[in-house]
Design a protein around this motif. Structure first.
Motif: not given
Length: 359
Positions: A316-332
């Motif tokens: 939800s926090t923008a990167e310095p260039d204004g883009t929003f980073r996507t993450y993949f969280l490993r879950v059970p």
């Protein structure tokens, strides 16, 4: 202007490249003298612990050891070890040179501080360093144990028990560096790797030429061997997991089909991590299992292995260039909903996960 630098025992433990041979050899002679032994008649250098262990194995096992190494296809290793056996080694004096001085130093600290005091000394010195150093030590021993199959590997692993760990004894030396009788061991540790003390000959190993670790201190490298010795003995690893020789280089040509067809489940997981969950999902034509305002839940089914389940979330926090980073969280694998998976990563139940603002 000359700038003084402080070399810590952690620096010693993870140093690479050639040390000062003359200083290391002086340390060997000092360690023998401190143990009440005559200096070795010769000090011979080896390119890695594997060659020195082969020499130790042949020294102890004679023709039977040579036959075992030959059966394992390690004839080149026998040839490399031959110069180390040009003269009789004599019996191992590791007990006198390394074990007894350590026991005496520890007993002195116990007398001075008591059991609780000794525990505090260790926790603030060697106890901090040993887990990281031991990771490297165990990987070298594992590398020895798998060379040429079970018989030859066991032979080399047992032979390596003759070794003083040199730079990898940094943890306990950090606790006893000023103890009487340990100065020689410390001099060797600062300038060499493992070494094998015998009555007539000391075999001293070079330090690694390269050592690559991840943030957790585990052997790791994505573009080659994680540990390399000057004579070519090398180990490949991915975040601490041993992988076969050439495996890391082969990952440059990964695709979803090859990942699915890999029979070794552990290697398959390494491939998937390297390839990237997002890329695998895209190129394999996967469809999401569930989505809600917290993210998207994906499930990757792999043969003869548990499903890989990840939650795709957007920061939800923008990167310095204004883009929003996507993450993949490993879950059970039991996770069925995106919110359930995100809640699990925060250690709370799904119904209790109601953040005002996600970061």
């Amino acid at each position: 202007m000359r700038v003084e630098t402080t070399i810590t025992w952690a620096d010693v433990a993870f140093s690479t490249g050639a040390g000062d041979r003359a200083e290391a050899e002086a340390g060997v002679r000092e360690a023998y003298a401190a143990a009440g032994l005559a200096a070795p008649r010769a000090i011979i250098w080896a390119g890695s612990p594997v060659v020195a262990s082969a020499a130790a194995a042949i020294h102890h096992g004679g023709e039977a050891a040579v036959d075992a190494l030959n059966r394992a296809g390690l004839g080149s290793l026998i040839l490399s070890a031959a110069p180390l056996l040009a003269r009789p080694l004599g019996q191992s004096v590791r007990e006198e040179v390394r074990t007894q001085p350590w026991e005496w130093a520890r007993a002195d600290v116990l007398r001075e501080t008591g059991g609780a005091g000794w525990a505090r000394v260790w926790e603030s010195t060697g106890g901090l360093l040993w887990p990281r150093v031991n990771t490297v030590v165990q990987e070298i021993r594992r590398g020895l144990s798998v060379l040429g199959g079970e018989e030859a590997g066991d032979l080399l692993r047992q032979a390596a028990l003759d070794a003083v760990l040199g730079q990898h004894d940094a943890a306990w030396l950090s606790a006893f560096a000023d103890a009487p009788g340990l100065a020689g061991l410390a001099r060797v540790a600062r300038n060499a790797g493992w070494w094998f003390p015998y009555a007539d000959v000391a075999i001293v190993c070079e330090r690694p030429a390269e050592l690559h670790l991840d943030e957790a201190g585990r052997l790791h490298r994505s573009d080659g061997p994680a540990l390399v010795f000057p004579d070519g003995f090398a180990l490949e690893a991915w975040h601490g997991m041993p992988v076969p020789e050439g495996f890391v280089a082969s990952m440059a040509d990964l695709n979803p089909e090859r990942i699915r067809n890999e029979e070794n489940a552990e290697l398959r997981r390494v491939m998937l991590e390297h390839f990237g969950f997002d890329r695998y999902l895209s190129e394999s034509g996967a469809t999401p299992l569930h989505r809600d305002e917290t993210g998207v839940l994906w499930r990757i089914s792999l043969p003869d292995d548990e499903d890989v389940v990840t939650v795709e979330v957007v920061n939800s926090t923008a990167e310095p260039d204004g883009t929003f980073r996507t993450y993949f969280l490993r879950v059970p694998p039991w996770v069925q909903r995106a919110r359930q998976g995100v809640a699990w990563t925060f250690g709370v139940k799904e119904e209790d996960y109601r953040p005002e603002r996600e970061t």
